[in-house]
Motif scaffolding. Structure first.
Motif, PDB file in Angstrom:
ATOM      1  N   GLN A   1       0.848  -1.191   0.000  1.00 54.11           N
ATOM      2  CA  GLN A   1       0.000   0.000   0.000  1.00 54.11           C
ATOM      3  C   GLN A   1       0.889   1.249   0.000  1.00 54.11           C
ATOM      4  O   GLN A   1       1.766   1.384   0.819  1.00 54.11           O
ATOM      5  N   VAL A   2       0.618   2.147  -0.933  1.00 53.05           N
ATOM      6  CA  VAL A   2       1.411   3.364  -1.051  1.00 53.05           C
ATOM      7  C   VAL A   2       0.910   4.403  -0.066  1.00 53.05           C
ATOM      8  O   VAL A   2      -0.288   4.659   0.032  1.00 53.05           O
ATOM      9  N   GLN A   3       1.853   4.996   0.648  1.00 51.24           N
ATOM     10  CA  GLN A   3       1.506   6.101   1.536  1.00 51.24           C
ATOM     11  C   GLN A   3       2.529   7.216   1.374  1.00 51.24           C
ATOM     12  O   GLN A   3       3.738   6.962   1.363  1.00 51.24           O
ATOM     13  N   LEU A   4       2.024   8.423   1.225  1.00 53.80           N
ATOM     14  CA  LEU A   4       2.867   9.613   1.245  1.00 53.80           C
ATOM     15  C   LEU A   4       2.440  10.429   2.463  1.00 53.80           C
ATOM     16  O   LEU A   4       1.255  10.740   2.613  1.00 53.80           O
ATOM     17  N   VAL A   5       3.393  10.749   3.313  1.00 54.26           N
ATOM     18  CA  VAL A   5       3.062  11.433   4.557  1.00 54.26           C
ATOM     19  C   VAL A   5       3.859  12.727   4.653  1.00 54.26           C
ATOM     20  O   VAL A   5       5.092  12.707   4.737  1.00 54.26           O
ATOM     21  N   GLU A   6       3.123  13.840   4.637  1.00 54.11           N
ATOM     22  CA  GLU A   6       3.764  15.151   4.745  1.00 54.11           C
ATOM     23  C   GLU A   6       3.979  15.537   6.205  1.00 54.11           C
ATOM     24  O   GLU A   6       3.224  15.117   7.091  1.00 54.11           O
ATOM     25  N   SER A   7       4.967  16.374   6.414  1.00 52.86           N
ATOM     26  CA  SER A   7       5.212  16.950   7.733  1.00 52.86           C
ATOM     27  C   SER A   7       5.953  18.267   7.545  1.00 52.86           C
ATOM     28  O   SER A   7       6.431  18.564   6.440  1.00 52.86           O
ATOM     29  N   GLY A   8       6.031  19.034   8.609  1.00 50.47           N
ATOM     30  CA  GLY A   8       6.800  20.277   8.555  1.00 50.47           C
ATOM     31  C   GLY A   8       5.979  21.545   8.454  1.00 50.47           C
ATOM     32  O   GLY A   8       6.517  22.647   8.493  1.00 50.47           O
ATOM     33  N   GLY A   9       4.667  21.403   8.283  1.00 49.47           N
ATOM     34  CA  GLY A   9       3.834  22.592   8.215  1.00 49.47           C
ATOM     35  C   GLY A   9       3.738  23.279   9.570  1.00 49.47           C
ATOM     36  O   GLY A   9       4.161  22.741  10.587  1.00 49.47           O
ATOM     37  N   GLY A 108      -0.447  19.408 -13.906  1.00 44.99           N
ATOM     38  CA  GLY A 108      -1.642  19.604 -13.103  1.00 44.99           C
ATOM     39  C   GLY A 108      -1.954  18.392 -12.249  1.00 44.99           C
ATOM     40  O   GLY A 108      -1.349  17.331 -12.414  1.00 44.99           O
ATOM     41  N   PRO A 109      -2.910  18.504 -11.344  1.00 51.43           N
ATOM     42  CA  PRO A 109      -3.202  17.411 -10.407  1.00 51.43           C
ATOM     43  C   PRO A 109      -3.680  16.131 -11.073  1.00 51.43           C
ATOM     44  O   PRO A 109      -3.489  15.040 -10.498  1.00 51.43           O
ATOM     45  N   ALA A 110      -4.251  16.204 -12.252  1.00 51.18           N
ATOM     46  CA  ALA A 110      -4.776  15.003 -12.900  1.00 51.18           C
ATOM     47  C   ALA A 110      -3.690  13.991 -13.236  1.00 51.18           C
ATOM     48  O   ALA A 110      -3.962  12.795 -13.378  1.00 51.18           O
ATOM     49  N   LEU A 111      -2.444  14.451 -13.367  1.00 50.18           N
ATOM     50  CA  LEU A 111      -1.356  13.547 -13.721  1.00 50.18           C
ATOM     51  C   LEU A 111      -0.969  12.633 -12.570  1.00 50.18           C
ATOM     52  O   LEU A 111      -0.441  11.538 -12.774  1.00 50.18           O
ATOM     53  N   TYR A 112      -1.240  13.068 -11.358  1.00 49.49           N
ATOM     54  CA  TYR A 112      -0.696  12.394 -10.193  1.00 49.49           C
ATOM     55  C   TYR A 112      -1.621  11.297  -9.682  1.00 49.49           C
ATOM     56  O   TYR A 112      -2.831  11.487  -9.540  1.00 49.49           O
ATOM     57  N   LYS A 113      -0.999  10.181  -9.354  1.00 44.46           N
ATOM     58  CA  LYS A 113      -1.761   9.013  -8.889  1.00 44.46           C
ATOM     59  C   LYS A 113      -1.790   8.930  -7.364  1.00 44.46           C
ATOM     60  O   LYS A 113      -2.780   8.490  -6.786  1.00 44.46           O
ATOM     61  N   TYR A 114      -0.696   9.306  -6.722  1.00 41.13           N
ATOM     62  CA  TYR A 114      -0.578   9.145  -5.278  1.00 41.13           C
ATOM     63  C   TYR A 114      -0.488  10.512  -4.602  1.00 41.13           C
ATOM     64  O   TYR A 114       0.226  11.397  -5.076  1.00 41.13           O
ATOM     65  N   TRP A 115      -1.194  10.633  -3.489  1.00 40.66           N
ATOM     66  CA  TRP A 115      -1.267  11.901  -2.764  1.00 40.66           C
ATOM     67  C   TRP A 115      -1.064  11.695  -1.275  1.00 40.66           C
ATOM     68  O   TRP A 115      -1.491  10.671  -0.721  1.00 40.66           O
ATOM     69  N   GLY A 116      -0.462  12.687  -0.648  1.00 44.41           N
ATOM     70  CA  GLY A 116      -0.413  12.705   0.799  1.00 44.41           C
ATOM     71  C   GLY A 116      -1.679  13.325   1.361  1.00 44.41           C
ATOM     72  O   GLY A 116      -2.548  13.787   0.612  1.00 44.41           O
ATOM     73  N   GLN A 117      -1.764  13.371   2.677  1.00 44.08           N
ATOM     74  CA  GLN A 117      -2.958  13.865   3.340  1.00 44.08           C
ATOM     75  C   GLN A 117      -2.925  15.374   3.549  1.00 44.08           C
ATOM     76  O   GLN A 117      -3.938  15.980   3.896  1.00 44.08           O
ATOM     77  N   GLY A 118      -1.772  15.977   3.328  1.00 41.35           N
ATOM     78  CA  GLY A 118      -1.640  17.425   3.448  1.00 41.35           C
ATOM     79  C   GLY A 118      -1.074  17.864   4.776  1.00 41.35           C
ATOM     80  O   GLY A 118      -1.240  17.192   5.799  1.00 41.35           O
ATOM     81  N   THR A 119      -0.393  18.985   4.743  1.00 36.40           N
ATOM     82  CA  THR A 119       0.113  19.615   5.958  1.00 36.40           C
ATOM     83  C   THR A 119      -0.186  21.110   5.854  1.00 36.40           C
ATOM     84  O   THR A 119       0.034  21.715   4.811  1.00 36.40           O
ATOM     85  N   PRO A 120      -0.726  21.722   6.917  1.00 37.13           N
ATOM     86  CA  PRO A 120      -1.161  23.113   6.828  1.00 37.13           C
ATOM     87  C   PRO A 120      -0.013  24.094   7.044  1.00 37.13           C
ATOM     88  O   PRO A 120       0.866  23.884   7.878  1.00 37.13           O
ATOM     89  N   VAL A 121      -0.050  25.160   6.281  1.00 38.67           N
ATOM     90  CA  VAL A 121       0.899  26.259   6.416  1.00 38.67           C
ATOM     91  C   VAL A 121       0.109  27.554   6.562  1.00 38.67           C
ATOM     92  O   VAL A 121      -0.774  27.840   5.743  1.00 38.67           O
ATOM     93  N   THR A 122       0.409  28.295   7.610  1.00 41.63           N
ATOM     94  CA  THR A 122      -0.234  29.589   7.842  1.00 41.63           C
ATOM     95  C   THR A 122       0.848  30.642   7.989  1.00 41.63           C
ATOM     96  O   THR A 122       1.741  30.505   8.826  1.00 41.63           O
ATOM     97  N   VAL A 123       0.758  31.667   7.168  1.00 42.18           N
ATOM     98  CA  VAL A 123       1.728  32.757   7.207  1.00 42.18           C
ATOM     99  C   VAL A 123       0.988  34.026   7.603  1.00 42.18           C
ATOM    100  O   VAL A 123       0.066  34.461   6.903  1.00 42.18           O
ATOM    101  N   SER A 124       1.376  34.614   8.700  1.00 41.77           N
ATOM    102  CA  SER A 124       0.713  35.818   9.190  1.00 41.77           C
ATOM    103  C   SER A 124       1.552  37.052   8.862  1.00 41.77           C
ATOM    104  O   SER A 124       2.774  36.996   8.795  1.00 41.77           O
ATOM    105  N   SER A 125       0.852  38.153   8.669  1.00 43.15           N
ATOM    106  CA  SER A 125       1.538  39.391   8.283  1.00 43.15           C
ATOM    107  C   SER A 125       1.975  40.164   9.507  1.00 43.15           C
ATOM    108  O   SER A 125       1.587  39.881  10.627  1.00 43.15           O
TER     109      SER A 125
END
Length: 125
Positions: A1-9, A108-125
């Motif tokens: 099973q393929v898993q991509l796991v993001e971190s660092g946000g 574009g996103p249609a090319l990609y088969k595998y995706w991670g679950q996402g990591t949030p990034v918030t930049v404040s001014s």
């Protein structure tokens, strides 16, 4: 099973830096296209940076000169170094792998088969 796991946000002030990582399991980074996407609240997912099957990198105009995509095949990890962050960089960041050869700049996103679950990034001014 393929898993991509993001971190660092996280949350940073404008001008700051973050380094995102995307670790793969059940999948080996190598010859395929890999990329990072960003999705701001209420907006569509858009490509930020990519590496094609020849190892060439491409970037969205809005991040050129500030973001750097790289991958460490030995560690099976994809990275996105983000410097000089701006509030408009805020969003959920996703890594993706195509699973096929590709030579497009910033596909574009249609090319990609595998995706991670996402990591949030918030930049404040």
């Amino acid at each position: 099973q393929v898993q991509l796991v993001e971190s660092g946000g996280g949350s940073v002030q404008a001008g700051g830096s973050l380094r995102l990582s995307c670790a793969a399991s059940g999948y080996t980074y190598g010859w395929e296209c890999v990329g990072w996407f960003r999705q701001a609240p209420g907006k569509e997912r858009k490509g930020v940076a990519a590496v094609d099957s020849d190892g060439r990198t491409s970037y969205a105009d809005s991040v050129k000169g500030r973001f750097t995509i790289s991958k460490d095949n030995a560690k099976n990890t994809l990275y996105l170094q983000m410097n000089s962050l701006k509030p408009e960089d805020t969003g959920m960041y996703y890594c993706a792998a195509s699973g096929v050869y590709c030579y497009d700049a910033l596909p574009g996103p249609a090319l990609y088969k595998y995706w991670g679950q996402g990591t949030p990034v918030t930049v404040s001014s």
